[in-house]
Each structure stands twice: as structure tokens, then as C-alpha cells.
Motif scaffolding. Structure first.
Motif, PDB file in Angstrom:
ATOM      1  N   PHE A   1       0.857  -1.189   0.000  1.00  0.00           N
ATOM      2  CA  PHE A   1       0.000   0.000   0.000  1.00  0.00           C
ATOM      3  C   PHE A   1       0.891   1.236   0.000  1.00  0.00           C
ATOM      4  O   PHE A   1       1.976   1.230   0.564  1.00  0.00           O
ATOM      5  N   SER A   2       0.402   2.312  -0.596  1.00  0.00           N
ATOM      6  CA  SER A   2       1.136   3.575  -0.545  1.00  0.00           C
ATOM      7  C   SER A   2       0.949   4.202   0.833  1.00  0.00           C
ATOM      8  O   SER A   2       0.052   3.806   1.582  1.00  0.00           O
ATOM      9  N   ALA A   3       1.794   5.180   1.149  1.00  0.00           N
ATOM     10  CA  ALA A   3       1.694   5.876   2.426  1.00  0.00           C
ATOM     11  C   ALA A   3       0.317   6.518   2.570  1.00  0.00           C
ATOM     12  O   ALA A   3      -0.321   6.429   3.615  1.00  0.00           O
ATOM     13  N   ASP A   4      -0.153   7.139   1.483  1.00  0.00           N
ATOM     14  CA  ASP A   4      -1.481   7.769   1.496  1.00  0.00           C
ATOM     15  C   ASP A   4      -2.588   6.776   1.809  1.00  0.00           C
ATOM     16  O   ASP A   4      -3.498   7.059   2.583  1.00  0.00           O
ATOM     17  N   GLU A   5      -2.508   5.611   1.151  1.00  0.00           N
ATOM     18  CA  GLU A   5      -3.546   4.599   1.357  1.00  0.00           C
ATOM     19  C   GLU A   5      -3.570   4.142   2.807  1.00  0.00           C
ATOM     20  O   GLU A   5      -4.634   3.986   3.406  1.00  0.00           O
ATOM     21  N   VAL A   6      -2.383   3.941   3.393  1.00  0.00           N
ATOM     22  CA  VAL A   6      -2.324   3.495   4.780  1.00  0.00           C
ATOM     23  C   VAL A   6      -2.896   4.567   5.706  1.00  0.00           C
ATOM     24  O   VAL A   6      -3.653   4.257   6.631  1.00  0.00           O
ATOM     25  N   CYS A   7      -2.542   5.817   5.458  1.00  0.00           N
ATOM     26  CA  CYS A   7      -3.086   6.908   6.276  1.00  0.00           C
ATOM     27  C   CYS A   7      -4.602   6.936   6.192  1.00  0.00           C
ATOM     28  O   CYS A   7      -5.291   7.150   7.188  1.00  0.00           O
ATOM     29  N   ASN A   8      -5.123   6.677   4.981  1.00  0.00           N
ATOM     30  CA  ASN A   8      -6.562   6.640   4.781  1.00  0.00           C
ATOM     31  C   ASN A   8      -7.239   5.483   5.496  1.00  0.00           C
ATOM     32  O   ASN A   8      -8.246   5.652   6.162  1.00  0.00           O
ATOM     33  N   VAL A   9      -6.669   4.297   5.324  1.00  0.00           N
ATOM     34  CA  VAL A   9      -7.280   3.103   5.913  1.00  0.00           C
ATOM     35  C   VAL A   9      -7.255   3.174   7.435  1.00  0.00           C
ATOM     36  O   VAL A   9      -8.239   2.861   8.102  1.00  0.00           O
ATOM     37  N   LEU A  10      -6.117   3.592   7.995  1.00  0.00           N
ATOM     38  CA  LEU A  10      -5.967   3.576   9.451  1.00  0.00           C
ATOM     39  C   LEU A  10      -6.268   4.919  10.102  1.00  0.00           C
ATOM     40  O   LEU A  10      -6.187   5.054  11.315  1.00  0.00           O
ATOM     41  N   GLU A  11      -6.608   5.898   9.297  1.00  0.00           N
ATOM     42  CA  GLU A  11      -6.902   7.245   9.798  1.00  0.00           C
ATOM     43  C   GLU A  11      -5.758   7.793  10.651  1.00  0.00           C
ATOM     44  O   GLU A  11      -5.932   8.177  11.809  1.00  0.00           O
ATOM     45  N   LEU A  12      -4.580   7.761  10.080  1.00  0.00           N
ATOM     46  CA  LEU A  12      -3.367   8.251  10.722  1.00  0.00           C
ATOM     47  C   LEU A  12      -2.854   9.465   9.972  1.00  0.00           C
ATOM     48  O   LEU A  12      -3.060   9.586   8.774  1.00  0.00           O
ATOM     49  N   SER A  13      -2.157  10.327  10.710  1.00  0.00           N
ATOM     50  CA  SER A  13      -1.467  11.415  10.022  1.00  0.00           C
ATOM     51  C   SER A  13      -0.255  10.832   9.307  1.00  0.00           C
ATOM     52  O   SER A  13       0.223   9.752   9.665  1.00  0.00           O
ATOM     53  N   GLU A  14       0.249  11.584   8.313  1.00  0.00           N
ATOM     54  CA  GLU A  14       1.451  11.151   7.586  1.00  0.00           C
ATOM     55  C   GLU A  14       2.600  10.902   8.535  1.00  0.00           C
ATOM     56  O   GLU A  14       3.331   9.915   8.410  1.00  0.00           O
ATOM     57  N   THR A  15       2.776  11.836   9.463  1.00  0.00           N
ATOM     58  CA  THR A  15       3.888  11.746  10.408  1.00  0.00           C
ATOM     59  C   THR A  15       3.783  10.499  11.281  1.00  0.00           C
ATOM     60  O   THR A  15       4.755   9.763  11.434  1.00  0.00           O
ATOM     61  N   ASN A  16       2.615  10.269  11.840  1.00  0.00           N
ATOM     62  CA  ASN A  16       2.433   9.094  12.694  1.00  0.00           C
ATOM     63  C   ASN A  16       2.666   7.812  11.925  1.00  0.00           C
ATOM     64  O   ASN A  16       3.288   6.873  12.426  1.00  0.00           O
ATOM     65  N   GLN A  17       2.176   7.776  10.688  1.00  0.00           N
ATOM     66  CA  GLN A  17       2.358   6.589   9.871  1.00  0.00           C
ATOM     67  C   GLN A  17       3.848   6.315   9.682  1.00  0.00           C
ATOM     68  O   GLN A  17       4.297   5.179   9.782  1.00  0.00           O
ATOM     69  N   ARG A  18       4.596   7.409   9.437  1.00  0.00           N
ATOM     70  CA  ARG A  18       6.021   7.256   9.196  1.00  0.00           C
ATOM     71  C   ARG A  18       6.761   6.810  10.451  1.00  0.00           C
ATOM     72  O   ARG A  18       7.678   5.990  10.384  1.00  0.00           O
TER      73      ARG A  18
END
Lengths: 204, 82
Positions: free
Chosen positions: A167-184
Motif C-alpha cells: 500500500f502507498s503511504a497515502d492509502e495506509v493513512c486513509n485506511v488507518l486514519e493516521l497522520s502522515e507523520t504518525n504513519q512514518r
């Protein structure tokens, strides 16, 4: 197999019409990933299969109302994570999936600070990491699998979605409702731990 | 004068770097450090290898039984749909 965004509205329309081929196209594209992701939440493959089935029911049930604001893929996986979370709570796993974001808090060095005590260079490696030998693919896979299983839930989920499922970073942020920073941050912590597990294995 | 990165700092920035999330100045410092540090070069390669190995965990064939079950579920749904 990849379901492309432009194909999506045609696919959604076909699903609404009850087009079996369209449904199986979607299944073939996503069910294996869905099963693996479900397994990051629940204990057994049997329960994971139930989660996946329940998810598809949710997809079919909701397809008439699907507005296409999110991609079909992120919508499906969001349903999946909700179904899986609910199921995991019902199975009373020891770690509740309260807040993914909280796992991104605090301080967690990628490498233990003691590894950087070089007397000549402050903050430098005390001794360099050893380059890795060639390992049999199956061996490495086993170490990686185990390391991922031992990760705390949000880190396990992020590395699974990003590095296993692609999954792309955007997709993961969308699915898990996370900010970009938190995802990273979660990805960083997860990868650091898996690397450390491989390093430990190589050294043994 | 910008301060150069220490190894300890670099390992914390690896993910940001690989994601392309480092601002240009920091990315340059990151690369400058790699150019002169075999330890960190090895470390970054190990992270890349970790990502590669993790990507190998997919088996992409759905078991026939599971696939059939989903197909049956779909036909069921279709029959029940208004």
C-alpha cells in the motif's frame, strides 16, 4: 493483479448490477491481502477467513451507497480493519486496538544508544554493523515473519500494509486514519525492529 | 555552517529519507554522511534489505476452497437482493 482507479467506477457499476465476474475480479485482487491483514488482528486463519467473509458482506451491503470519495481499495480495507478490530476485541486479545496513534508517541530509538559510543566520534558507531551474509530465502522469511508477529499492533499493521501488501503511504493513512507523520513513525519503528531481528539472527 | 549528522542521528532519519520526506538540506546532509561512513552505509543497506525481505511475504493465490466460498456468498447475496 491491480485494480486501477479509472476502472473503479465501471467495476462499482458492475457490482451493483450483480456482475459475478466483477466481484471475483475484486476478490482475486484483494482477498489474499485481506486475509493477511486480518491475521494481524485475530489469532487463527479460520477466524481471519470469517473476518474476510464478513468484510465482503459489508462491501456488498454498502456498494449501493459507496460514493467513490475514497478509492474502492481503501474503502474495502477500512471495512476490514473495523470488522477485524471488533472481532479481535470480542476474542478478548490482550492488546486492545484503542489508539493506533498512541504507538507513535514517546521516544523509541531505532538502535540502542550504547551502539554509538565511539570515543573518537561523538554519536558515532562504537563498531560498524556487520554486512549480512547471504541467507536462504526461506530462512530470512521466517525471521522476518516472527519479528513482525512480535511487533505492537499499530506497527505490525503499518509494516504489513506498506511493506508486505505494498500500500502507498497515502492509502495506509486513509485506511488507518493516521497522520502522515504518525504513519512514518510507526513504519520507522517497525522496520528498525525487524532489521534488528535479522541482525541478531545473522550474528547467531 | 550546518552541523553534520552523527551516526546516531542518521539511523533515526532513515525512514524519512527513504520516503522522500527529508527536506533537501537534510537529505544532502544525510547523503554526505553516508559518503564518508561505511557503518551507516551498511545500516541503510540493511534497512533496504529488510524492506525487500518483508515484501517477499506475500503468497498471492487464494485457496480454491476460500474462493469458492466467496463466490457462493456472492450468489447468495444476489438472490436475496431486491
Amino acid at each position: 493483479m491491480v485494480v486501477v482507479r479509472e476502472d473503479e467506477s465501471a467495476l462499482v457499476a458492475a457490482l451493483r448490477r450483480g456482475d459475478e465476474r466483477a466481484f471475483m475480479q475484486l476478490v482475486d485482487a484483494y482477498a489474499p491481502s485481506m486475509r493477511r491483514v486480518a491475521l494481524t488482528f485475530v489469532r487463527t486463519p479460520a477466524v481471519a477467513d470469517e473476518v474476510v467473509q464478513e468484510t465482503w458482506l459489508g462491501v456488498l451491503g454498502g456498494i449501493q451507497r459507496f460514493e467513490g470519495r475514497a478509492s474502492l481499495k481503501t474503502w474495502i480495507f477500512r471495512i476490514l480493519t473495523n470488522v477485524a478490530k471488533t472481532r479481535a476485541l470480542r476474542e478478548a486479545r490482550s492488546t486492545p486496538f484503542s489508539s493506533f496513534a498512541s504507538e507513535a508517541e514517546g521516544d523509541e530509538p531505532a538502535v540502542e544508544p550504547e551502539r554509538f559510543l565511539n570515543p573518537d566520534h561523538p554519536g558515532g558507531w562504537t563498531s560498524f554493523p556487520e554486512p549480512w551474509a547471504e541467507l536462504e530465502a526461506r530462512e530470512m522469511r521466517g525471521v522476518v515473519e516472527q519479528a513482525i508477529e512480535r511487533l505492537p499492533p499499530a506497527q505490525r499493521l503499518v509494516i504489513s500494509l506498506r511493506d508486505v501488501e505494498g500500500f502507498s503511504a497515502d492509502e495506509v493513512c486513509n485506511v488507518l486514519e493516521l497522520s502522515e507523520t504518525n504513519q512514518r513513525v510507526l513504519l520507522h519503528r517497525a522496520r528498525s525492529k525487524v532489521r534488528a531481528a535479522l541482525e541478531e539472527y545473522m550474528a547467531s | 555552517m550546518t552541523e553534520e549528522l552523527t551516526c546516531r542521528e542518521l539511523v533515526e532519519l532513515v525512514t524519512d529519507y527513504l520516503e522522500g520526506a527529508l527536506p533537501p538540506g537534510d537529505a544532502a546532509r544525510f547523503e554526505r554522511h553516508l559518503a564518508i561512513c561505511p557503518g551507516c552505509t551498511t545500516y541503510v543497506e540493511q534497512i533496504r534489505e529488510t524492506v525487500r525481505q518483508t515484501g517477499r511475504l506475500r503468497e498471492d493465490d487464494l485457496e480454491p476452497a476460500a474462493r469458492d466460498a466467496l463466490l457462493a456468498q456472492f450468489r447468495n447475496w444476489k438472490d436475496l437482493a431486491p
